[in-house]
Design an enzyme around this catalytic site. Structure first.
Site, PDB file in Angstrom:
ATOM      1  N   PHE A  18       1.004  -1.486   0.258  1.00  0.00           N
ATOM      2  CA  PHE A  18      -0.376   0.001   0.279  1.00  0.00           C
ATOM      3  C   PHE A  18       1.175   1.395   0.014  1.00  0.00           C
ATOM      4  O   PHE A  18       0.977   2.175  -1.172  1.00  0.00           O
ATOM      5  CB  PHE A  18      -0.400   0.109   1.029  1.00  0.00           C
ATOM      6  N   ILE A  19       1.648   1.533   1.548  1.00  0.00           N
ATOM      7  CA  ILE A  19       2.314   2.766   1.340  1.00  0.00           C
ATOM      8  C   ILE A  19       3.180   2.517   0.379  1.00  0.00           C
ATOM      9  O   ILE A  19       3.206   4.016  -0.217  1.00  0.00           O
ATOM     10  CB  ILE A  19       3.053   3.373   2.386  1.00  0.00           C
ATOM     11  N   THR A  42       2.509  -9.630   0.759  1.00  0.00           N
ATOM     12  CA  THR A  42       1.379  -9.126   1.155  1.00  0.00           C
ATOM     13  C   THR A  42       0.953  -7.866   0.201  1.00  0.00           C
ATOM     14  O   THR A  42       0.031  -7.294   0.173  1.00  0.00           O
ATOM     15  CB  THR A  42       1.207  -8.343   2.558  1.00  0.00           C
ATOM     16  N   ASP A  63      13.250 -11.071  -1.265  1.00  0.00           N
ATOM     17  CA  ASP A  63      13.244 -11.017   0.310  1.00  0.00           C
ATOM     18  C   ASP A  63      14.394 -10.170   1.153  1.00  0.00           C
ATOM     19  O   ASP A  63      15.361 -10.477   1.262  1.00  0.00           O
ATOM     20  CB  ASP A  63      13.986 -13.016   1.053  1.00  0.00           C
ATOM     21  N   ILE A  64      13.730  -9.398   2.300  1.00  0.00           N
ATOM     22  CA  ILE A  64      15.209  -8.815   2.576  1.00  0.00           C
ATOM     23  C   ILE A  64      15.739  -9.696   3.727  1.00  0.00           C
ATOM     24  O   ILE A  64      16.399  -9.004   4.385  1.00  0.00           O
ATOM     25  CB  ILE A  64      14.239  -7.716   3.245  1.00  0.00           C
ATOM     26  N   GLN A  83      10.340   0.193   3.705  1.00  0.00           N
ATOM     27  CA  GLN A  83       8.863   0.381   4.160  1.00  0.00           C
ATOM     28  C   GLN A  83       8.399  -1.345   4.618  1.00  0.00           C
ATOM     29  O   GLN A  83       7.505  -2.362   4.613  1.00  0.00           O
ATOM     30  CB  GLN A  83       8.111   0.544   2.835  1.00  0.00           C
ATOM     31  N   TYR A 151       4.552  -7.273  17.094  1.00  0.00           N
ATOM     32  CA  TYR A 151       4.367  -6.548  16.335  1.00  0.00           C
ATOM     33  C   TYR A 151       4.868  -4.760  16.533  1.00  0.00           C
ATOM     34  O   TYR A 151       5.678  -4.222  15.550  1.00  0.00           O
ATOM     35  CB  TYR A 151       2.825  -5.627  15.396  1.00  0.00           C
ATOM     36  N   LYS A 155       8.801  -2.972  15.884  1.00  0.00           N
ATOM     37  CA  LYS A 155       8.841  -1.441  15.029  1.00  0.00           C
ATOM     38  C   LYS A 155      10.012  -1.294  16.414  1.00  0.00           C
ATOM     39  O   LYS A 155      10.163   0.569  15.744  1.00  0.00           O
ATOM     40  CB  LYS A 155       7.094  -1.179  14.952  1.00  0.00           C
TER      41      LYS A 155
HETATM   42  P1  NAD Z   1       1.849  -3.568   2.984  1.00  0.00           P
HETATM   43  O1  NAD Z   1       1.293  -4.988   3.433  1.00  0.00           O
HETATM   44  O2  NAD Z   1       0.812  -3.014   2.126  1.00  0.00           O
HETATM   45  O3  NAD Z   1       3.067  -3.484   2.732  1.00  0.00           O
HETATM   46  C1  NAD Z   1       4.208  -4.306   2.961  1.00  0.00           C
HETATM   47  C2  NAD Z   1       5.006  -4.724   1.671  1.00  0.00           C
HETATM   48  O4  NAD Z   1       5.915  -6.088   2.262  1.00  0.00           O
HETATM   49  C3  NAD Z   1       3.906  -5.741   0.780  1.00  0.00           C
HETATM   50  O5  NAD Z   1       4.596  -5.200  -0.350  1.00  0.00           O
HETATM   51  C4  NAD Z   1       4.981  -7.536   0.686  1.00  0.00           C
HETATM   52  O6  NAD Z   1       4.760  -7.809   0.431  1.00  0.00           O
HETATM   53  C5  NAD Z   1       6.605  -6.591   0.995  1.00  0.00           C
HETATM   54  N1  NAD Z   1       7.476  -7.255   2.386  1.00  0.00           N
HETATM   55  C6  NAD Z   1       6.580  -8.147   3.499  1.00  0.00           C
HETATM   56  N2  NAD Z   1       7.943  -8.959   3.891  1.00  0.00           N
HETATM   57  C7  NAD Z   1       8.469  -8.669   2.753  1.00  0.00           C
HETATM   58  C8  NAD Z   1       9.853  -9.151   2.280  1.00  0.00           C
HETATM   59  N3  NAD Z   1      10.627  -9.959   3.789  1.00  0.00           N
HETATM   60  N4  NAD Z   1      10.987  -9.224   1.892  1.00  0.00           N
HETATM   61  C9  NAD Z   1      10.337  -8.245   0.937  1.00  0.00           C
HETATM   62  N5  NAD Z   1       9.288  -7.633   0.735  1.00  0.00           N
HETATM   63  C10 NAD Z   1       8.083  -7.539   1.822  1.00  0.00           C
HETATM   64  O7  NAD Z   1       1.897  -2.360   4.333  1.00  0.00           O
HETATM   65  P2  NAD Z   1       1.470  -0.934   4.592  1.00  0.00           P
HETATM   66  O8  NAD Z   1       0.378  -0.593   5.309  1.00  0.00           O
HETATM   67  O9  NAD Z   1       2.097  -0.367   2.974  1.00  0.00           O
HETATM   68  O10 NAD Z   1       2.603  -0.539   5.284  1.00  0.00           O
HETATM   69  C11 NAD Z   1       4.500  -0.443   4.765  1.00  0.00           C
HETATM   70  C12 NAD Z   1       5.216  -0.357   6.269  1.00  0.00           C
HETATM   71  O11 NAD Z   1       4.232   1.281   7.666  1.00  0.00           O
HETATM   72  C13 NAD Z   1       5.522  -1.642   7.299  1.00  0.00           C
HETATM   73  O12 NAD Z   1       6.391  -1.166   7.556  1.00  0.00           O
HETATM   74  C14 NAD Z   1       4.218  -1.304   7.949  1.00  0.00           C
HETATM   75  O13 NAD Z   1       4.957  -1.702   9.531  1.00  0.00           O
HETATM   76  C15 NAD Z   1       4.585   0.545   8.949  1.00  0.00           C
HETATM   77  N6  NAD Z   1       2.875   0.820   9.068  1.00  0.00           N
HETATM   78  C16 NAD Z   1       1.927   0.806   8.362  1.00  0.00           C
HETATM   79  C17 NAD Z   1       0.849   1.805   8.918  1.00  0.00           C
HETATM   80  C18 NAD Z   1      -0.322   1.156   8.164  1.00  0.00           C
HETATM   81  O14 NAD Z   1      -1.654   1.885   8.704  1.00  0.00           O
HETATM   82  N7  NAD Z   1      -0.700   1.183   6.739  1.00  0.00           N
HETATM   83  C19 NAD Z   1       0.657   2.171  10.246  1.00  0.00           C
HETATM   84  C20 NAD Z   1       1.883   1.747  10.450  1.00  0.00           C
HETATM   85  C21 NAD Z   1       2.742   1.901  10.101  1.00  0.00           C
END
Ligand code: NAD
Length: 331
Positions: A18-19, A42, A63-64, A83, A151, A155
């Site tokens: 998403f972000i 995801t 994969d990270i 992200q 979680y 973080k």
């Molecule tokens: P999201 O799940 O849509 O995006 C996360 C992305 O990371 C996904 O595309 C997933 O495929 C990728 N990913 C997961 N594991 C991975 C790995 N091992 N290697 C490579 N890629 C991997 O989530 P989001 O809502 O876009 O969140 C992005 C970041 O912001 C995250 O770190 C999340 O913890 C943080 N965050 C989000 C929110 C929110 O409201 N959406 C709030 C606080 C913090």
């Protein structure tokens, strides 16, 4: 004149999420070269559909948790916007080891590789969940409580590593504590989806959305455009003011979940008036959730010149068209 990050080589990890996908689109639109690293666990390639043919964009499936991959993708990169993580408090309660692997070990891989490759600046997604059981409102960066979920532990650990790497190795690192972000490309799919897309998807399908608890819990819902601005401002901030620090990224406005559902219903009736009649179901509270969340955003305002342009209602008005278009097709 508004300063823009342009003509740089940028890596967005989790860029199919998403972000991350919004960051990729935004930075590509400002004439940067953008690499996206994502394992698609995801995230979705469809979030990047309009970018894939752009010669300045490259998607790398990886994969990270694999250190060699992290080093390889960072070659020549100026700015990292990290992200990639496994989001969702319930997911981390169900499988804490996997959340730790990705969110802590994967994070450390990226940070170490960024040090080795000498990137200019490392900006990462932190989370408001770090405030845990601290009762104070609004939330100020240096006053946190005990984490309420695995979680939140992951973080917070990111923040600790960020500070240590900044102090020890002189790296330019900034953590952005996001508060409940919403907008385009946020998936309603699966048991771990975020509240807004889940509610909107249910309402569009004329199914009753379920609120966990009495709905009087509140959040500082933050539209994605504010988050893009905060990331860009973090990249542009002077080195002497902002490094090794954590900043709240939010709107600075409190809204209960009951109020949120009223806003969503009222906005969605422009597409289908019957949505006004959909009943809300109240279920049990969820473990690990905080009762209230509201950010003090003065630190980001003062140090990063962050100025959120979208309050909740303005953000929902923008996002609702995307939700309607993409979710009414899948319902
Ligand atoms: P999201 O799940 O849509 O995006 C996360 C992305 O990371 C996904 O595309 C997933 O495929 C990728 N990913 C997961 N594991 C991975 C790995 N091992 N290697 C490579 N890629 C991997 O989530 P989001 O809502 O876009 O969140 C992005 C970041 O912001 C995250 O770190 C999340 O913890 C943080 N965050 C989000 C929110 C929110 O409201 N959406 C709030 C606080 C913090």
């Amino acid at each position: 004149m508004v300063q823009k990050l342009t003509d740089k080589k940028i890596l967005v990890t989790g860029g199919a999420g998403f972000i991350g996908s919004n960051l990729c689109e935004y930075f590509l639109g400002n004439d940067n070269e953008v690499l996206c690293l994502d394992d698609l666990s995801t995230g979705y390639l469809t979030n990047l559909e309009s970018l894939l043919s752009n010669p300045k964009f490259q998607f790398i499936k990886g994969d990270i948790c694999d250190y060699a991959t992290c080093v390889k993708v960072l070659e020549g990169v100026d700015y990292v916007f990290h992200q990639a993580a496994l989001g969702s408090i319930p997911r981390s309660i169900d499988n804490p080891r996997r959340s730790n692997e990705v969110n802590v070990s994967g994070f450390l891989n990226m940070l170490t590789a960024a040090k080795e490759e000498g990137v200019k600046r490392f900006i990462f997604a932190a989370s408001s969940s770090t405030y845990g059981d601290h009762k104070g409102l609004p939330k100020v960066e240096d006053k946190i409580g005990n984490p309420l979920s695995p979680y939140a532990v992951t973080k917070y650990t990111n923040e600790l590593y960020g500070k240590v790497f900044s102090d020890l190795y002189g790296m330019e690192i900034i953590g952005l504590r996001y508060f409940n972000v919403f907008g385009k490309n946020q998936s309603p799919e699966g048991p771990y989806a975020a509240a807004i897309p889940k509610f909107v998807s249910a309402l569009i399908g004329k199914e009753s959305p379920t609120i966990h608890g009495d709905g009087e819990q509140s959040r500082d819902f933050t539209y994605i455009a504010n988050v893009l601005q905060a990331n860009e401002k973090a990249a542009l901030a002077e080195s002497n003011v902002a490094m090794g620090e954590i900043y709240n990224v939010a709107c600075g406005q409190k809204c209960t979940v009951n109020e949120l559902l009223e806003i969503l219903k009222s906005e969605l009736t422009q597409f289908d008036s019957e949505i006004a009649e959909v009943e809300i179901i109240y279920g049990p509270e969820r473990p690990g959730d905080v009762k209230h969340s509201l950010a003090d955003i003065s630190k980001a305002k003062n140090n990063l010149d962050y100025r959120p342009n979208f309050d909740l209602k303005k953000g929902i008005k923008k996002a609702i068209h995307w939700y309607w278009q993409s979710l009414s097709l899948s319902n």
